[in-house]
Every structure is written in C-alpha cells, then in structure tokens.
Design an enzyme around this catalytic site. Sequence first.
Site, PDB file in Angstrom:
ATOM      1  N   LYS A  32       0.836  -1.198   0.000  1.00 65.13           N
ATOM      2  CA  LYS A  32       0.000   0.000   0.000  1.00 65.13           C
ATOM      3  C   LYS A  32       0.872   1.249   0.000  1.00 65.13           C
ATOM      4  O   LYS A  32       2.017   1.199   0.471  1.00 65.13           O
ATOM      5  CB  LYS A  32      -0.859   0.026   1.278  1.00 65.13           C
ATOM      6  CG  LYS A  32      -1.992  -0.988   1.327  1.00 65.13           C
ATOM      7  CD  LYS A  32      -2.766  -0.860   2.624  1.00 65.13           C
ATOM      8  CE  LYS A  32      -3.870  -1.894   2.731  1.00 65.13           C
ATOM      9  NZ  LYS A  32      -4.926  -1.764   1.719  1.00 65.13           N
ATOM     10  N   ARG A  46     -10.085 -11.697   2.244  1.00 61.96           N
ATOM     11  CA  ARG A  46     -10.932 -12.761   1.684  1.00 61.96           C
ATOM     12  C   ARG A  46     -10.220 -14.103   1.723  1.00 61.96           C
ATOM     13  O   ARG A  46     -10.858 -15.144   1.811  1.00 61.96           O
ATOM     14  CB  ARG A  46     -11.361 -12.364   0.263  1.00 61.96           C
ATOM     15  CG  ARG A  46     -10.217 -12.207  -0.687  1.00 61.96           C
ATOM     16  CD  ARG A  46     -10.621 -11.455  -1.950  1.00 61.96           C
ATOM     17  NE  ARG A  46     -10.712 -10.002  -1.723  1.00 61.96           N
ATOM     18  CZ  ARG A  46     -11.048  -9.118  -2.656  1.00 61.96           C
ATOM     19  NH1 ARG A  46     -11.349  -9.513  -3.872  1.00 61.96           N
ATOM     20  NH2 ARG A  46     -11.105  -7.826  -2.369  1.00 61.96           N
TER      21      ARG A  46
HETATM   22  N1  BES Z   1      -7.971  -3.887   4.528  1.00 63.85           N
HETATM   23  C1  BES Z   1      -8.164  -3.534   3.172  1.00 63.85           C
HETATM   24  C2  BES Z   1      -9.483  -2.845   2.917  1.00 63.85           C
HETATM   25  C3  BES Z   1      -9.601  -1.443   3.393  1.00 63.85           C
HETATM   26  C4  BES Z   1      -9.172  -0.410   2.577  1.00 63.85           C
HETATM   27  C5  BES Z   1     -10.176  -1.156   4.596  1.00 63.85           C
HETATM   28  C6  BES Z   1      -9.330   0.893   3.001  1.00 63.85           C
HETATM   29  C7  BES Z   1     -10.319   0.134   5.006  1.00 63.85           C
HETATM   30  C8  BES Z   1      -9.903   1.156   4.207  1.00 63.85           C
HETATM   31  C9  BES Z   1      -8.132  -4.771   2.282  1.00 63.85           C
HETATM   32  O1  BES Z   1      -7.342  -5.807   2.717  1.00 63.85           O
HETATM   33  C10 BES Z   1      -7.622  -4.320   0.949  1.00 63.85           C
HETATM   34  O2  BES Z   1      -6.518  -3.898   0.902  1.00 63.85           O
HETATM   35  N2  BES Z   1      -8.450  -4.414  -0.082  1.00 63.85           N
HETATM   36  C11 BES Z   1      -8.082  -3.991  -1.367  1.00 63.85           C
HETATM   37  C12 BES Z   1      -8.622  -4.981  -2.356  1.00 63.85           C
HETATM   38  C13 BES Z   1      -8.091  -4.804  -3.744  1.00 63.85           C
HETATM   39  C14 BES Z   1      -6.632  -5.145  -3.780  1.00 63.85           C
HETATM   40  C15 BES Z   1      -8.867  -5.690  -4.663  1.00 63.85           C
HETATM   41  C16 BES Z   1      -8.706  -2.615  -1.609  1.00 63.85           C
HETATM   42  O3  BES Z   1      -9.821  -2.390  -1.143  1.00 63.85           O
HETATM   43  O4  BES Z   1      -8.056  -1.782  -2.198  1.00 63.85           O
HETATM   44 ZN    ZN Z   2      -5.305  -5.590   2.065  1.00 62.44          ZN
END
Ligand code: BES
Ligand code: ZN
Length: 487
Positions: free
Chosen positions: A268, A342
């Site tokens: 990230k 997931r």
């Molecule tokens: N923990 C994150 C989701 C999240 C993002 C929660 C922002 C709260 C605020 C999750 O594990 C994630 O990173 N999801 C990705 C999925 C994508 C790679 C398909 C996302 O939401 O960007």
């Molecule tokens: Zn994530």
Amino acid sequence: MELKFRLAHTGAAETQADAVVLFGWEGTRRAEIEKAFAAVYDSGEFSGKAMETTLLHAVPGFAAPRVLLAGLGKREKFDALLLRKAAGAAIRLLKDKGVRSVAYVLEAGADGPGDVAAVAEAAALGLWEPDVLKTDKPAGAAVVGEVTIATANQDAALAAALEQSRIVAEGATLARDISVQPPNVLTPLNMAERARRMAEETGLECEVLDRDRMMQLGMGALLGVAQGSAEPPALIVMQYKPEKPVSGDHIALIGKGVTFDTGGISIKPSDGMEKMKYDMAAGAAVIGAMQAIARLKPGVAVTGIVPAVENMPGSRAQRPSDIVKSLSGRTIEVLNTDAEGRLILADAITWAKQLGCTHMVDAATLTGAVVVALGFACSGVFANNDQILERWLAASQESGERMWHMPLYDEYRDQLKTVYADIGNVGGRWGGACTAAMFLKEFVGDTPWVHVDIAGTGWLDDAKPGMAKGPTGIPVGSFVHFVMNWK
Ligand code: BES
Ligand code: ZN
Ligand code: ZN
C-alpha cells in the site's frame, strides 16, 4: 472504573445526579420542559433542533445542580438512531465538564425497553476514549461512573433491557479496547491471548489453532497471507453452547483479524498506511460479541472465529501469481496480496462449516470499494439467503448500527475467473465490494450467510459529538441482537 447503570422512577425535578439530561422536541414542548424552561425556548437559545444542547445551572425546583437540554428535532422525523446520537453527545459534553453522574429523564411514551437500551448503550459508548496507552492524562480527572435512566414506566422489561445493554456495551468496549491497540502490541498471538482471557473469565471454550495445526489441516489460503510476517498466525475459535438449546441451529460469527495490513508485496502507499492497524476491528468485534453472548446465555449455539494474521512483505511473503490451496480444496490464484482478507476468511468459513455451523455471519474491513460506494454512513451487507438477511437487518436496526443491502449478482463471479486456478482473489476495478463478497460466497456454499463490510464504519477518523475518534465497536451490537433474537 466500571460504569454503573440504574433505573429510577422519578420525575425530572426530583432525579438526583450531577446532571440531568432532558430531551426536547422542535416545534412541540414536552410538559416538564414547558414549565421550567419556557424562557429558554422563548429566548430562541434552545429550540429542540436535532443535536442542539443547552446547559443550565441551578434551575429552581430541580434536585440536580445541572440540567442539559438536548434536542431531538421534529417529532415526525424522529428515529431511534437520533436518540442514540443525542444521548451520546450529551454525555460527552457533560463528561468534559467534570460531571460524575448523569441521569437521562425519559418522556412518557418514549420510554420503552428499546428507548432505555438506546440511551444506555449510547451513554456507555460515548464515554469511551482511545487513550489507554497515554501516560500523561491529568491525574484525578473526573470520570462518569453512574448513569441513571429515569422514567415513570414500571414495566419489569426495562430492567432486563438495561442489563442487556450494559453487557452489549461492555462487549463493544472490549472490541474497541482491542482494536485501538497498536500492531506492535496487538500481534495475532496477542489477540489470541486476549480472546483466551475473555473466554476464561466468561466460561467459554477457546481453542487457538497454531501454524502447524493449520498446515496439517490444509489452510493454505490463510497461511499464504501469514508467511510474509515473522509473527505467527492464529485461528481463534470461541465456542458458546447453551444448556438447553432451542434447536439444532449453530451460528458462526467470523471476523477478519489482520493485525496490520501493509498490503504485502502488493504494498500500500505509505500515506495513511497507519490506519491499517484497524484491519482486525471485525475480529475484535467477534471477541466482544462472544463476551456478551457468554454472559447473556441465549438458547442457540454460537461459535466465534477470528483468523488472526499480519500481512507483511517479508522475504517469505507470497507473490502476486502464487496459487494456494484453500482448506476447501479449491485453488486460488493470488493476483493481489493486498486482497488478503478474503483469503483468510475463505479458510475460516470452511472451518466453520467443518465445525458444523448451520448459519454464518462474517464481518470484515474488507474493501476500500465499499467506502467508495457507501461512504462512512453505513456498513455494506451481502447475503445468500433472504431470511437470514432479514434477521440481520432487524438486529442492526435494534442496535443502531446502520447497514445497507448490496447485491451479489452472478456477473460478479465472472470477474473472478482465472485460467490458472479455480478462482482469482481480485475481480478488477469495478464493483470491488461486490466481487470481494462474491469470492467469500464461493466458500460458503448453501449455508445461510451474511457478509458485512465494515471498512467505512469500523473506525472514525474524527470524533463525532457522541463518539470519540478511533474504533467504533461495530458490529458488536448487531452480532449480539442477531443471536439473542434467534428463533
Ligand atoms: N484492509 C483492506 C481494505 C480497506 C481499505 C479497509 C481501506 C479500510 C480502508 C483490504 O485488505 C484491501 O486492501 N483491499 C483492497 C482490495 C483490492 C486489492 C482488490 C482494496 O480495497 O483496495
Ligand atoms: Zn489488504
Ligand atoms: Zn485488509
């Protein structure tokens, strides 16, 4: 200090406390208010608008030294959520003024068990602060230790509602106390330790599956996420079994427990990454809910499951394009290591099925996409069965945790297709909350199931009048009401 709740059957003027809170309407004046506060209304300083407050001292005829008028808005626009917000805002305002005991005086007709529960829970939630690790708190600062709900209603159901609220609020408090811990303290094993302690105190069975056990069982999806971190993973399982079960039903409550989500190799951006310590908020909510369930003793079996891992980009970390074999036997192509929630949930869901669970609810800070879709105003809800969805939405309404039903159309499944494995872990740019839910559904099968994406609701970036910034405890209330109302 423990917060004490009590019921009183006194009127506004007689009720004893450091401060009494009187809710007022916009447009109409409540009888008790009309007499003592006509001048305040007439001055225009307080008109009963939603979330408006006016604090008065030494009101003639009142036993309490302070009276807080708190607006609920127009009667015809009233909803239970507003009562919660106003009750929370009132107690936060009073606590900052050094008040140690607060009494809410409910109006006749708006003082049923649901109203008592709403006010009591909002008060307890409003008092929570995310400062457990601060050492420079002013010594001897006043703390609200007692909340009274005053009403003319003598119905015995009120005391029961108040007691249940206290237990729900303590569950949410435990969830928030866990969620607020930083990830260097709250590792997966530390989270398991906290769950164990809770289980010991409340008489629940608690089993923690370690890495070796998960390898034996074949939880390749969960282990793939964990392998990039030096912190070992833990699959936390807490079981409540009723003395006299009302049916053979067995509910699983499953919560994502990523103690920190760097994204892994699909890392990230550093800006804002610190917020990813709350990626275990849903797991903490399961622990908090299980505490409440153990104390409230419903007639249905409940198993709480928290897959706890840290998602790190270590040298052993999984790579985009890795294919893992899940506990279900299905293979998953990990196209993005940041879609880790997931993956761990897939194995937790399969484990719940292997434990014999007949109904499942999972909650997770699963996608940024649900925040794009719904903002911070509500959680996104997905289900594969109308009856369980209805029960879940009813429970969420009772607990003041807003939820919005989202679709699970077959088309979303197409987005998860990959030629190299049974399923891919991402579904492309569009409909990200829905494709994530669809991924989970693949592992759920026919078991009635609800999925709750709390990415937008599990954490407040800024304090609200009725709640501190930080973890919200959502969806502890819905979990508990869902189980308590089970028929
Ligand atoms: N923990 C994150 C989701 C999240 C993002 C929660 C922002 C709260 C605020 C999750 O594990 C994630 O990173 N999801 C990705 C999925 C994508 C790679 C398909 C996302 O939401 O960007
Ligand atoms: Zn994530
Ligand atoms: Zn995550």
